[in-house]
Motif scaffolding. Structure first.
Motif, mmCIF file in Angstrom:
data_model
loop_
_atom_site.group_PDB
_atom_site.id
_atom_site.type_symbol
_atom_site.label_atom_id
_atom_site.label_comp_id
_atom_site.label_asym_id
_atom_site.label_seq_id
_atom_site.Cartn_x
_atom_site.Cartn_y
_atom_site.Cartn_z
ATOM 1 N N ALA A 104 0.890 4.090 -2.962
ATOM 2 C CA ALA A 104 0.591 5.481 -2.631
ATOM 3 C C ALA A 104 1.747 6.399 -3.032
ATOM 4 O O ALA A 104 1.527 7.527 -3.517
ATOM 5 C CB ALA A 104 0.310 5.609 -1.137
ATOM 6 N N GLU A 118 0.832 -1.210 0.000
ATOM 7 C CA GLU A 118 0.000 0.000 0.000
ATOM 8 C C GLU A 118 0.865 1.258 0.000
ATOM 9 O O GLU A 118 0.562 2.248 -0.689
ATOM 10 C CB GLU A 118 -0.911 -0.018 1.229
ATOM 11 C CG GLU A 118 -2.029 -1.049 1.140
ATOM 12 C CD GLU A 118 -2.856 -1.077 2.402
ATOM 13 O OE1 GLU A 118 -2.421 -0.473 3.413
ATOM 14 O OE2 GLU A 118 -3.954 -1.685 2.381
ATOM 15 N N ASN A 175 1.270 9.438 -5.661
ATOM 16 C CA ASN A 175 1.551 10.817 -5.254
ATOM 17 C C ASN A 175 2.651 11.444 -6.111
ATOM 18 O O ASN A 175 2.605 12.640 -6.436
ATOM 19 C CB ASN A 175 1.969 10.847 -3.782
ATOM 20 C CG ASN A 175 0.819 10.480 -2.860
ATOM 21 O OD1 ASN A 175 -0.351 10.693 -3.217
ATOM 22 N ND2 ASN A 175 1.127 9.952 -1.686
#
Length: 261
Positions: free
Chosen positions: A98, A94, A102
């Motif tokens: 992410a 995860e 980003n």
């Protein structure tokens, strides 16, 4: 004890002597010491067999709570290891997803800001022409980003899913194999020790039976020897008394012959 036996012997001698002289006699008890010893031994053997069975049964049953606790502890440890791996791999995946997302969003925002800011300065006179060009470029950039990010994240996600599946499957198989081996070894060791303790306990108790039989045999033989000796003394004393009385009677007969003349 010797004093008591001596007193009893003297009393017994008197009784036997009176019985023989009076002609009534005295019957000895017909006691079979061997049969009594066998009966005693059978009782002792049966009691000892019950003790062995009870001790071995109690020993085996006493191990059950410890084995159950150990088995549950192994299960708990395996469950904790599996859950820890799952949580660690999921958290790592995860975080990676992410971070990539980003990064692309920041890159996209930066590029868009730079383009828009640059348009105001460099293409002010060509605002309308530049406006349409920028719109086209912006749409093209969005389309490119959409396609590129979709393909990229799809590939990354598929790889991550494959990796998580492989890792968790391997972890599960390894944990199950280790647990099964640990259980097998534990049962094997416990079974061997139970058999060893059973053999030792049974052998020790059997030795104790043999020791006790020898002790009792010695006591019985000594007692029997003393009793026989005591009876022999009684018989010898009675015979001597009867012999003396017979000699006296004969002397009386001889003396009476002299008086008759």
């Amino acid at each position: 004890m010797k004093v008591l036996r001596t007193v009893k012997g003297k009393i017994a001698v008197g009784v036997v002597a009176v019985g023989v002289i009076s002609g009534t006699g005295a019957a000895l008890a017909n006691t079979d010491a061997g049969a009594q010893l066998k009966n005693w031994y059978e009782g002792l053997f049966n009691e000892t067999a019950e003790v062995i069975e009870a001790d071995v049964t109690a020993y085996g049953e006493g191990k059950l709570p410890e084995l159950a606790e150990e088995y549950n502890g192994l299960k708990s440890d395996a469950s904790a290891d599996i859950d820890g791996t799952r949580a660690s791999e999921t958290e790592s995946a995860e975080a990676a997803i992410a971070e990539v997302k980003n990064s692309h969003i920041e890159s996209l925002d930066g590029a868009k800001t730079e383009i828009l800011d640059g348009m105001g300065v460099k293409f002010y006179d060509l605002f309308l022409e530049g406006y349409f060009e920028i719109e086209r470029l912006g749409e093209e950039g969005v389309n490119y980003a959409t396609n590129d990010l979709t393909a990229f994240t799809g590939t990354e996600g598929e790889a991550a899913l494959t990796k998580v599946t492989e890792d968790l499957t391997a972890a599960k198989e390894s944990a199950v194999s280790e647990l099964e081996e640990a259980i097998r070894q534990a049962r094997e060791e416990i079974t061997a020790e139970v058999e060893n303790q059973k053999e030792i306990t049974t052998r020790n108790l059997q030795n104790q039976i043999n020791f006790k039989i020898n002790d009792v045999r010695e006591v019985v033989e000594e007692l029997l020897e003393e009793l026989v000796a005591e009876q022999q003394e009684i018989i010898t004393a009675a015979a001597q008394t009867l012999e003396d009385e017979a000699k006296a009677a004969l002397d009386d007969v001889v003396s009476s012959m002299s008086s008759e003349e």
